[in-house]
Design a protein around this motif. Sequence first.
Motif, mmCIF file in Angstrom:
data_model
loop_
_atom_site.group_PDB
_atom_site.id
_atom_site.type_symbol
_atom_site.label_atom_id
_atom_site.label_comp_id
_atom_site.label_asym_id
_atom_site.label_seq_id
_atom_site.Cartn_x
_atom_site.Cartn_y
_atom_site.Cartn_z
ATOM 1 N N HIS A 1 32.197 -0.825 -52.916
ATOM 2 C CA HIS A 1 33.635 -0.962 -52.687
ATOM 3 C C HIS A 1 33.993 -2.377 -52.226
ATOM 4 C CE1 HIS A 1 34.295 3.260 -53.368
ATOM 5 N NE2 HIS A 1 33.310 3.539 -52.534
ATOM 6 N N ARG A 2 33.059 -3.297 -52.418
ATOM 7 C CA ARG A 2 33.213 -4.717 -52.087
ATOM 8 C C ARG A 2 33.454 -4.976 -50.601
ATOM 9 N NH1 ARG A 2 32.812 -7.299 -56.857
ATOM 10 N NH2 ARG A 2 33.669 -6.289 -58.673
ATOM 11 N N ASP A 3 32.962 -4.074 -49.760
ATOM 12 C CA ASP A 3 32.968 -4.271 -48.312
ATOM 13 C C ASP A 3 31.502 -4.456 -47.929
ATOM 14 O OD1 ASP A 3 33.558 -4.345 -45.629
ATOM 15 O OD2 ASP A 3 33.557 -2.166 -45.416
ATOM 16 N N TYR A 4 30.967 -5.636 -48.217
ATOM 17 C CA TYR A 4 29.528 -5.864 -48.176
ATOM 18 C C TYR A 4 28.920 -5.617 -46.792
ATOM 19 C CZ TYR A 4 30.524 -7.651 -52.743
ATOM 20 O OH TYR A 4 30.951 -7.762 -54.039
ATOM 21 N N CYS A 5 27.821 -4.873 -46.779
ATOM 22 C CA CYS A 5 27.140 -4.480 -45.552
ATOM 23 C C CYS A 5 26.243 -5.612 -45.042
ATOM 24 C CB CYS A 5 26.334 -3.209 -45.784
ATOM 25 S SG CYS A 5 24.839 -3.449 -46.769
ATOM 26 N N PRO A 6 25.748 -5.497 -43.799
ATOM 27 C CA PRO A 6 24.868 -6.532 -43.243
ATOM 28 C C PRO A 6 23.599 -6.764 -44.067
ATOM 29 C CG PRO A 6 25.698 -5.149 -41.494
ATOM 30 C CD PRO A 6 26.109 -4.506 -42.789
ATOM 31 N N ASP A 7 23.026 -5.712 -44.637
ATOM 32 C CA ASP A 7 21.826 -5.883 -45.465
ATOM 33 C C ASP A 7 22.148 -6.755 -46.678
ATOM 34 O OD1 ASP A 7 20.511 -4.231 -43.712
ATOM 35 O OD2 ASP A 7 20.289 -2.560 -45.102
ATOM 36 N N SER A 8 23.268 -6.472 -47.323
ATOM 37 C CA SER A 8 23.686 -7.244 -48.492
ATOM 38 C C SER A 8 23.912 -8.708 -48.136
ATOM 39 C CB SER A 8 24.970 -6.651 -49.078
ATOM 40 O OG SER A 8 25.488 -7.482 -50.085
ATOM 41 N N ASN A 9 24.604 -8.949 -47.036
ATOM 42 C CA ASN A 9 24.877 -10.322 -46.612
ATOM 43 C C ASN A 9 23.593 -11.082 -46.300
ATOM 44 O OD1 ASN A 9 27.654 -9.981 -46.881
ATOM 45 N ND2 ASN A 9 27.881 -9.263 -44.780
ATOM 46 N N ALA A 10 22.646 -10.426 -45.645
ATOM 47 C CA ALA A 10 21.377 -11.076 -45.303
ATOM 48 C C ALA A 10 20.551 -11.377 -46.553
ATOM 49 C CB ALA A 10 20.586 -10.190 -44.339
ATOM 50 N N LEU A 11 20.504 -10.436 -47.489
ATOM 51 C CA LEU A 11 19.771 -10.660 -48.736
ATOM 52 C C LEU A 11 20.395 -11.802 -49.533
ATOM 53 C CD1 LEU A 11 19.173 -6.960 -49.784
ATOM 54 C CD2 LEU A 11 17.383 -8.640 -49.285
ATOM 55 N N TYR A 12 21.713 -11.837 -49.576
ATOM 56 C CA TYR A 12 22.423 -12.896 -50.298
ATOM 57 C C TYR A 12 22.121 -14.262 -49.682
ATOM 58 C CZ TYR A 12 26.260 -15.344 -52.614
ATOM 59 O OH TYR A 12 27.002 -16.218 -53.364
ATOM 60 N N ALA A 13 22.158 -14.332 -48.360
ATOM 61 C CA ALA A 13 21.873 -15.597 -47.671
ATOM 62 C C ALA A 13 20.440 -16.061 -47.946
ATOM 63 C CB ALA A 13 22.101 -15.445 -46.176
ATOM 64 N N LEU A 14 19.486 -15.139 -47.948
ATOM 65 C CA LEU A 14 18.096 -15.500 -48.233
ATOM 66 C C LEU A 14 17.946 -15.962 -49.679
ATOM 67 C CD1 LEU A 14 15.139 -15.770 -47.475
ATOM 68 C CD2 LEU A 14 14.870 -13.323 -47.904
ATOM 69 N N ALA A 15 18.631 -15.308 -50.588
ATOM 70 C CA ALA A 15 18.550 -15.694 -52.009
ATOM 71 C C ALA A 15 19.088 -17.107 -52.231
ATOM 72 C CB ALA A 15 19.310 -14.693 -52.876
ATOM 73 N N LEU A 16 20.016 -17.549 -51.407
ATOM 74 C CA LEU A 16 20.612 -18.881 -51.549
ATOM 75 C C LEU A 16 19.904 -19.945 -50.716
ATOM 76 C CD1 LEU A 16 24.426 -18.061 -51.479
ATOM 77 C CD2 LEU A 16 22.958 -18.482 -53.450
ATOM 78 N N LEU A 17 18.932 -19.549 -49.925
ATOM 79 C CA LEU A 17 18.214 -20.468 -49.044
ATOM 80 C C LEU A 17 17.665 -21.651 -49.819
ATOM 81 C CD1 LEU A 17 17.180 -20.687 -46.085
ATOM 82 C CD2 LEU A 17 15.078 -19.628 -46.883
ATOM 83 N N ARG A 18 17.908 -22.843 -49.315
ATOM 84 C CA ARG A 18 17.405 -24.039 -49.977
ATOM 85 C C ARG A 18 15.890 -24.126 -49.851
ATOM 86 N NH1 ARG A 18 20.546 -28.456 -47.198
ATOM 87 N NH2 ARG A 18 22.180 -27.072 -46.621
ATOM 88 N N GLN A 19 15.240 -24.572 -50.906
ATOM 89 C CA GLN A 19 13.791 -24.695 -50.900
ATOM 90 C C GLN A 19 13.304 -25.785 -49.965
ATOM 91 O OE1 GLN A 19 12.975 -24.464 -55.365
ATOM 92 N NE2 GLN A 19 11.226 -23.488 -54.404
ATOM 93 N N THR A 20 14.134 -26.709 -49.593
ATOM 94 C CA THR A 20 13.700 -27.803 -48.739
ATOM 95 C C THR A 20 13.677 -27.429 -47.267
ATOM 96 O OG1 THR A 20 15.971 -28.638 -48.656
ATOM 97 C CG2 THR A 20 14.509 -29.577 -50.329
ATOM 98 N N ARG A 21 14.202 -26.276 -46.927
ATOM 99 C CA ARG A 21 14.239 -25.850 -45.530
ATOM 100 C C ARG A 21 12.887 -25.613 -44.981
ATOM 101 N NH1 ARG A 21 18.676 -21.537 -43.774
ATOM 102 N NH2 ARG A 21 19.602 -22.940 -42.346
#
Length: 104
Positions: free
Chosen positions: A84-104
């Motif tokens: 329903h596009r009300d993204y849960c904490p699990d979704s937000n955390a997975l999304y953030a990890l997927a976007l993590l820069r490789q140089t970090r």
Amino acid sequence: MNSDFVNAAEILPVPKAAGLPSERIEGKRCVWCGGTASMDLGPRLSVITGVLKRWEPRGCRSCARREAGRVHDIHITTCARCTHRDYCPDSNALYALALLRQTR
């Protein structure tokens, strides 16, 4: 729930420990590709050589990012809140990890 409480790396599925080389089980190598491990994936319980054991897999950033993206794509189509596009904490955390820069 605060999304800071979700550690995306700890909710990523990992290969079955029973078929992995010892270096991957011991966290010396990436659990997915066997490369240099740089991320803790959290403790797991698995049956290894017929005995239930605790192990702490690790992964490389590239594999963790790829796996997080894959799991996120599945999650948002099956989670009641996310569909329903009300993204849960699990979704937000997975999304953030997927976007993590490789140089970090």
